[in-house]
Design a protein around this motif. Structure first.
Motif, PDB file in Angstrom:
ATOM      1  N   ASN A   2     -38.500  53.682  -6.138  1.00  0.00           N
ATOM      2  CA  ASN A   2     -38.643  53.730  -7.592  1.00  0.00           C
ATOM      3  C   ASN A   2     -38.574  55.154  -8.103  1.00  0.00           C
ATOM      4  O   ASN A   2     -37.940  55.422  -9.113  1.00  0.00           O
ATOM      5  N   TRP A   3     -39.250  56.070  -7.390  1.00  0.00           N
ATOM      6  CA  TRP A   3     -39.217  57.471  -7.811  1.00  0.00           C
ATOM      7  C   TRP A   3     -37.792  58.005  -7.770  1.00  0.00           C
ATOM      8  O   TRP A   3     -37.362  58.675  -8.694  1.00  0.00           O
ATOM      9  N   LYS A   8     -33.032  60.550 -10.175  1.00  0.00           N
ATOM     10  CA  LYS A   8     -31.796  60.816  -9.435  1.00  0.00           C
ATOM     11  C   LYS A   8     -31.256  62.218  -9.676  1.00  0.00           C
ATOM     12  O   LYS A   8     -30.723  62.846  -8.773  1.00  0.00           O
ATOM     13  N   GLN A   9     -31.394  62.716 -10.892  1.00  0.00           N
ATOM     14  CA  GLN A   9     -30.845  64.024 -11.225  1.00  0.00           C
ATOM     15  C   GLN A   9     -31.590  65.158 -10.501  1.00  0.00           C
ATOM     16  O   GLN A   9     -31.045  66.242 -10.329  1.00  0.00           O
ATOM     17  N   ASN A  10     -32.817  64.918 -10.049  1.00  0.00           N
ATOM     18  CA  ASN A  10     -33.600  65.938  -9.347  1.00  0.00           C
ATOM     19  C   ASN A  10     -33.726  65.675  -7.851  1.00  0.00           C
ATOM     20  O   ASN A  10     -34.324  66.472  -7.133  1.00  0.00           O
ATOM     21  N   ALA A  11     -33.192  64.578  -7.384  1.00  0.00           N
ATOM     22  CA  ALA A  11     -33.347  64.203  -5.978  1.00  0.00           C
ATOM     23  C   ALA A  11     -32.729  65.223  -5.030  1.00  0.00           C
ATOM     24  O   ALA A  11     -33.208  65.409  -3.912  1.00  0.00           O
ATOM     25  N   TRP A  12     -31.690  65.908  -5.485  1.00  0.00           N
ATOM     26  CA  TRP A  12     -31.024  66.899  -4.634  1.00  0.00           C
ATOM     27  C   TRP A  12     -31.984  67.988  -4.180  1.00  0.00           C
ATOM     28  O   TRP A  12     -31.833  68.531  -3.079  1.00  0.00           O
ATOM     29  N   ALA A  13     -33.015  68.299  -4.965  1.00  0.00           N
ATOM     30  CA  ALA A  13     -33.943  69.382  -4.632  1.00  0.00           C
ATOM     31  C   ALA A  13     -34.797  69.066  -3.411  1.00  0.00           C
ATOM     32  O   ALA A  13     -35.323  69.984  -2.767  1.00  0.00           O
ATOM     33  N   LEU A  14     -34.908  67.793  -3.063  1.00  0.00           N
ATOM     34  CA  LEU A  14     -35.706  67.424  -1.890  1.00  0.00           C
ATOM     35  C   LEU A  14     -35.089  67.925  -0.592  1.00  0.00           C
ATOM     36  O   LEU A  14     -35.816  68.296   0.334  1.00  0.00           O
ATOM     37  N   ILE A  15     -33.777  67.935  -0.519  1.00  0.00           N
ATOM     38  CA  ILE A  15     -33.103  68.278   0.747  1.00  0.00           C
ATOM     39  C   ILE A  15     -33.388  69.728   1.163  1.00  0.00           C
ATOM     40  O   ILE A  15     -33.892  69.961   2.263  1.00  0.00           O
TER      41      ILE A  15
END
Length: 162
Positions: A2-3, A8-15
Motif C-alpha cells: 500500500n505504501w 510510487k514517485q518516491n520509491a526510487w529513493a529506497l534503493i
C-alpha cells in the motif's frame, strides 16, 4: 504494498538508501542485504522501476557507503588500534589486516561481495593506508560486480515467481 502504491514517485529513493545502509560502517552489521533485494524485486515486478534504474541507484548507494567507510578509516588511521574496540578484537583485526596486505585489490572486491564483512572492509582498507585512487578504481569495479549480482538475483526471483 500500500505504501509503495501511494508513494510510487518516491520509491526510487529506497534503493540507494538501502544499498548505503547495508554497507555503512557500523550500521551495515544490522541492516541485511535481503531487505534491498526484496525491495528491488518488488519495485521491478510492480514495474515501478526498471532493472537499469535499480542497478544504477544501488551502485550509487554502495559506492557512497564504501567511500564513507574508506575515509573514516583514513581519518582514524593508526589511532584506531588504540581504541577499546580494537583492543578487544586484536586477533580478528590482525587477521583482517594480514588478508588486506596479502591480497591487496582482491580484498576490496571480496569485501564488497561478502555480506558478513561488507561494512567493515572499506574502513580497514582506509586504515591500511591504501591510496585513494587505487581504492576508488577497484571499488568501482567491485560495486559494478555486486550490482550485476543484484540485477541477476532480481531477474531470477521475478522469473521464479512469475
Amino acid at each position: 504494498m500500500n505504501w509503495l502504491n501511494s508513494h510510487k514517485q518516491n520509491a526510487w529513493a529506497l534503493i540507494p538508501l538501502l544499498a548505503f545502509l547495508e554497507a555503512c560502517p557500523g550500521v551495515g552489521l544490522f541492516v541485511s542485504g535481503v531487505i534491498l533485494l526484496t525491495v528491488s524485486t518488488l519495485l521491478y515486478t510492480e514495474q515501478i522501476l526498471t532493472l537499469s534504474q535499480i542497478m544504477s541507484l544501488a551502485f550509487c548507494g554502495a559506492c557512497l557507503s564504501d567511500h564513507l567507510g574508506f575515509y573514516i578509516g583514513r581519518w582514524l588511521g593508526p589511532r584506531f588500534h588504540s581504541t577499546q574496540f580494537a583492543k578487544k578484537r586484536i586477533k580478528p583485526l590482525q587477521k583482517g589486516e594480514a588478508f588486506i596486505a596479502k591480497y591487496g585489490a582482491f580484498s576490496i572486491v571480496g569485501g564488497r561481495l561478502l555480506t558478513a564483512v561488507r561494512s567493515l572492509v572499506p574502513m580497514m582498507i582506509g586504515i591500511s593506508g591504501t591510496s585513494r585512487l587505487k581504492f576508488t578504481g577497484v571499488d568501482i569495479i567491485a560495486c559494478g560486480l555486486w550490482t550485476s549480482g543484484l540485477g541477476l538475483l532480481v531477474i531470477g526471483i521475478d522469473s521464479t515467481f512469475s
